[in-house]
Design a protein around this motif. Structure first.
Motif, mmCIF file in Angstrom:
data_model
loop_
_atom_site.group_PDB
_atom_site.id
_atom_site.type_symbol
_atom_site.label_atom_id
_atom_site.label_comp_id
_atom_site.label_asym_id
_atom_site.label_seq_id
_atom_site.Cartn_x
_atom_site.Cartn_y
_atom_site.Cartn_z
ATOM 1 N N SER A 149 0.840 -1.205 0.000
ATOM 2 C CA SER A 149 0.000 0.000 0.000
ATOM 3 C C SER A 149 0.874 1.254 0.000
ATOM 4 C CB SER A 149 -0.910 0.006 1.231
ATOM 5 O OG SER A 149 -0.144 0.266 2.389
ATOM 6 N N ASP A 150 0.272 2.384 -0.322
ATOM 7 C CA ASP A 150 0.991 3.659 -0.308
ATOM 8 C C ASP A 150 1.525 3.991 1.081
ATOM 9 O OD1 ASP A 150 0.612 4.090 -2.988
ATOM 10 O OD2 ASP A 150 -1.032 5.527 -2.739
ATOM 11 N N ASP A 151 0.879 3.476 2.119
ATOM 12 C CA ASP A 151 1.289 3.768 3.501
ATOM 13 C C ASP A 151 2.406 2.862 4.000
ATOM 14 O OD1 ASP A 151 -0.602 5.803 3.729
ATOM 15 O OD2 ASP A 151 -2.158 4.408 4.396
ATOM 16 N N ALA A 152 2.833 1.899 3.187
ATOM 17 C CA ALA A 152 3.885 0.980 3.626
ATOM 18 C C ALA A 152 5.131 1.772 4.006
ATOM 19 C CB ALA A 152 4.209 -0.020 2.518
ATOM 20 N N LYS A 153 5.769 1.352 5.077
ATOM 21 C CA LYS A 153 7.015 1.979 5.559
ATOM 22 C C LYS A 153 8.157 1.511 4.666
ATOM 23 C CE LYS A 153 9.817 3.648 8.861
ATOM 24 N NZ LYS A 153 10.605 4.623 8.203
ATOM 25 N N VAL A 154 9.043 2.426 4.285
ATOM 26 C CA VAL A 154 10.203 2.053 3.473
ATOM 27 C C VAL A 154 11.501 2.496 4.138
ATOM 28 C CG1 VAL A 154 8.974 2.082 1.264
ATOM 29 C CG2 VAL A 154 10.154 4.142 2.025
ATOM 30 N N TRP A 155 12.550 1.734 3.836
ATOM 31 C CA TRP A 155 13.914 2.060 4.237
ATOM 32 C C TRP A 155 14.747 2.003 2.973
ATOM 33 C CZ3 TRP A 155 10.677 -1.108 6.869
ATOM 34 C CH2 TRP A 155 10.423 -0.801 8.207
ATOM 35 N N ILE A 156 15.515 3.048 2.735
ATOM 36 C CA ILE A 156 16.356 3.123 1.535
ATOM 37 C C ILE A 156 17.809 3.152 1.969
ATOM 38 C CG2 ILE A 156 16.915 4.460 -0.527
ATOM 39 C CD1 ILE A 156 14.078 5.741 -0.197
ATOM 40 N N TYR A 157 18.577 2.245 1.401
ATOM 41 C CA TYR A 157 20.006 2.170 1.690
ATOM 42 C C TYR A 157 20.773 2.462 0.402
ATOM 43 C CZ TYR A 157 18.469 0.060 6.023
ATOM 44 O OH TYR A 157 17.859 -0.156 7.240
ATOM 45 N N PRO A 158 21.316 3.691 0.278
ATOM 46 C CA PRO A 158 22.066 4.051 -0.929
ATOM 47 C C PRO A 158 23.501 3.537 -0.852
ATOM 48 C CG PRO A 158 21.956 5.924 0.552
ATOM 49 C CD PRO A 158 21.171 4.810 1.201
ATOM 50 N N SER A 159 23.932 2.914 -1.913
ATOM 51 C CA SER A 159 25.304 2.413 -1.964
ATOM 52 C C SER A 159 26.242 3.516 -2.434
ATOM 53 C CB SER A 159 25.388 1.222 -2.922
ATOM 54 O OG SER A 159 26.720 0.813 -3.070
ATOM 55 N N SER A 160 27.435 3.515 -1.875
ATOM 56 C CA SER A 160 28.425 4.527 -2.248
ATOM 57 C C SER A 160 28.954 4.323 -3.668
ATOM 58 C CB SER A 160 29.588 4.514 -1.250
ATOM 59 O OG SER A 160 30.107 3.207 -1.107
ATOM 60 N N ARG A 161 28.613 3.194 -4.252
ATOM 61 C CA ARG A 161 28.941 2.969 -5.658
ATOM 62 C C ARG A 161 27.880 2.054 -6.252
ATOM 63 N NH1 ARG A 161 30.320 -2.240 -6.257
ATOM 64 N NH2 ARG A 161 31.498 -3.286 -4.607
ATOM 65 N N LYS A 162 27.817 2.058 -7.557
ATOM 66 C CA LYS A 162 26.926 1.152 -8.263
ATOM 67 C C LYS A 162 27.455 -0.268 -8.078
ATOM 68 C CE LYS A 162 24.986 0.758 -12.900
ATOM 69 N NZ LYS A 162 24.987 1.317 -14.239
ATOM 70 N N PHE A 163 26.558 -1.215 -7.860
ATOM 71 C CA PHE A 163 26.994 -2.601 -7.778
ATOM 72 C C PHE A 163 27.406 -3.067 -9.168
ATOM 73 C CE2 PHE A 163 24.343 -2.228 -3.973
ATOM 74 C CZ PHE A 163 25.213 -2.751 -3.029
ATOM 75 N N TYR A 164 28.510 -3.789 -9.229
ATOM 76 C CA TYR A 164 29.025 -4.279 -10.502
ATOM 77 C C TYR A 164 28.104 -5.368 -11.050
ATOM 78 C CZ TYR A 164 33.220 -1.935 -8.778
ATOM 79 O OH TYR A 164 34.099 -1.009 -8.277
ATOM 80 N N PRO A 165 28.060 -5.506 -12.382
ATOM 81 C CA PRO A 165 27.169 -6.520 -12.981
ATOM 82 C C PRO A 165 27.339 -7.917 -12.373
ATOM 83 C CG PRO A 165 28.066 -5.118 -14.692
ATOM 84 C CD PRO A 165 28.763 -4.733 -13.410
ATOM 85 N N GLN A 166 28.573 -8.321 -12.111
ATOM 86 C CA GLN A 166 28.807 -9.655 -11.562
ATOM 87 C C GLN A 166 28.358 -9.777 -10.097
ATOM 88 O OE1 GLN A 166 31.167 -7.499 -12.541
ATOM 89 N NE2 GLN A 166 32.938 -7.521 -11.174
#
Length: 158
Positions: free
Chosen positions: A9-26
């Motif tokens: 639902s729109d009211d769902a609680k979210v947590w966002i964890y930004p990585s300091s770099r893009k994860f590599y394809p592998q």
């Protein structure tokens, strides 16, 4: 119970964890497996719907329905899992005060001091899209997570 993120639902609680770099394809498939496995086991301790997303190969997002009452222990499990990922992938995931922003098609990650220098040098401007990783609901994630600097709390740096 684990559900598709779109079903929360729109009211769902979210947590966002930004990585300091893009994860590599592998790294992506093993990372997705680890996150999926964690969410599946975490869901067994929760009474309600839970989900996750990996966005831009950089952001790990958890979502839990608002009516689910999380204990401190359950939240600690989430943070412990993120700490484990930080060590394994040699990235920063818990520093939400660094700035993530778009530069063309790329997502950049800078500390606030560097970001202020970019603003001063006009490398980024008021129209630059930033990610507000402090949003707390699915609705806010979908509507206010990616916004121009002028529409974010970063606008005080302008």
């Amino acid at each position: 119970m684990v559900v598709e993120f779109e079903k929360l639902s729109d009211d769902a609680k979210v947590w966002i964890y930004p990585s300091s770099r893009k994860f590599y394809p592998q790294e992506l498939d093993p990372l997705k497996e680890k996150v999926s496995s964690f969410v599946t086991s975490w869901a067994e301790t929760l009474d309600g719907e839970i989900s996750y997303q990996l966005l831009y190969n950089r952001f790990i997002v958890f979502g839990v329905e608002d009516e689910v009452k999380l204990t401190n222990s359950q939240l600690d499990e989430q943070v412990a899992f993120i700490l484990k990922l930080q060590l394994e992938y040699e990235v920063e995931l818990l520093d939400k005060m660094n700035v993530c922003f778009k530069q063309g098609e790329f997502v950049q990650y800078k500390d606030v001091k560097e970001f202020k220098k970019l603003l001063k040098n006009k490398s980024v401007n008021a129209k630059t899209v930033v990610f507000d990783n402090l949003v707390q609901t699915k609705y806010d994630l979908e509507n206010f997570w990616e916004v121009p600097i002028t529409d974010s709390w970063y606008n005080r740096f302008l």
